[in-house]
Design a protein around this motif. Structure first.
Motif, mmCIF file in Angstrom:
data_model
loop_
_atom_site.group_PDB
_atom_site.id
_atom_site.type_symbol
_atom_site.label_atom_id
_atom_site.label_comp_id
_atom_site.label_asym_id
_atom_site.label_seq_id
_atom_site.Cartn_x
_atom_site.Cartn_y
_atom_site.Cartn_z
ATOM 1 N N ASP A 33 0.831 -1.205 0.000
ATOM 2 C CA ASP A 33 0.000 0.000 0.000
ATOM 3 C C ASP A 33 0.866 1.256 0.000
ATOM 4 O O ASP A 33 0.594 2.216 -0.728
ATOM 5 C CB ASP A 33 -0.935 0.018 1.209
ATOM 6 N N LYS A 34 1.916 1.235 0.801
ATOM 7 C CA LYS A 34 2.824 2.381 0.882
ATOM 8 C C LYS A 34 3.503 2.632 -0.461
ATOM 9 O O LYS A 34 3.658 3.777 -0.891
ATOM 10 C CB LYS A 34 3.866 2.128 1.973
ATOM 11 N N GLU A 37 1.117 4.317 -2.932
ATOM 12 C CA GLU A 37 0.986 5.741 -2.595
ATOM 13 C C GLU A 37 2.227 6.524 -3.017
ATOM 14 O O GLU A 37 2.116 7.622 -3.565
ATOM 15 C CB GLU A 37 0.748 5.908 -1.097
ATOM 16 N N GLN A 41 3.145 9.506 -6.414
ATOM 17 C CA GLN A 41 3.726 10.843 -6.216
ATOM 18 C C GLN A 41 4.939 11.092 -7.125
ATOM 19 O O GLN A 41 5.452 12.206 -7.173
ATOM 20 C CB GLN A 41 4.154 11.022 -4.760
#
Length: 105
Positions: A33-34, A37, A41
C-alpha cells in the motif's frame, strides 16, 4: 486495486511485475500500500493495476523510461525491493514494455 488505470494516448511504458509470494504476510500488505501511494507521487507515474491469485501481476504505467529508472532507484522503493528478495517473493520477474497502441470500451 479494483480499477483499470486511465492512461493517456500511447506511447507510454508499462512495468509488468509477476511474482509468487512466500507464505505469510510479514509486513507485505502494508508495504505494498505504501509503495502504491509513493509511486503515485513520482514524476511520470500514470497508473497501476494489480491482481493476485496463485501468481501476482502488477502493472504500473509510466510516461517514459527515465521515470521508471528514477522509481527503481527511489530510496523507499529500494528498501521494499530488498525485503521482497529476503521475505516476500519465492520468485519474480520484471518486464518493461513500450505501449504503442491501446484500446478498450
Amino acid at each position: 486495486m479494483s480499477h483499470i488505470a486511465e492512461t493517456p494516448a500511447p506511447p507510454y511504458y508499462a512495468v509488468v511485475f509477476t511474482s509468487h509470494r512466500t507464505d505469510g504476510d510479514h509486513g507485505y500488505a502494508e508495504m505494498a500500500d505504501k509503495m502504491v501511494e509513493l509511486a503515485a507521487q513520482q514524476p511520470g507515474f500514470l497508473g497501476i493495476e494489480s491482481a493476485r491469485d496463485d501468481v501476482g501481476i502488477t502493472v504500473s504505467y509510466w510516461a517514459d523510461l527515465e521515470s521508471i529508472k528514477l522509481w527503481k532507484a527511489n530510496a523507499e522503493h529500494l528498501k521494499a525491493q530488498k525485503l521482497g528478495h529476503e521475505k516476500w517473493y519465492s520468485t519474480f520477474k520484471t518486464r518493461i514494455c513500450k505501449v504503442e497502441r491501446d484500446y478498450g470500451m
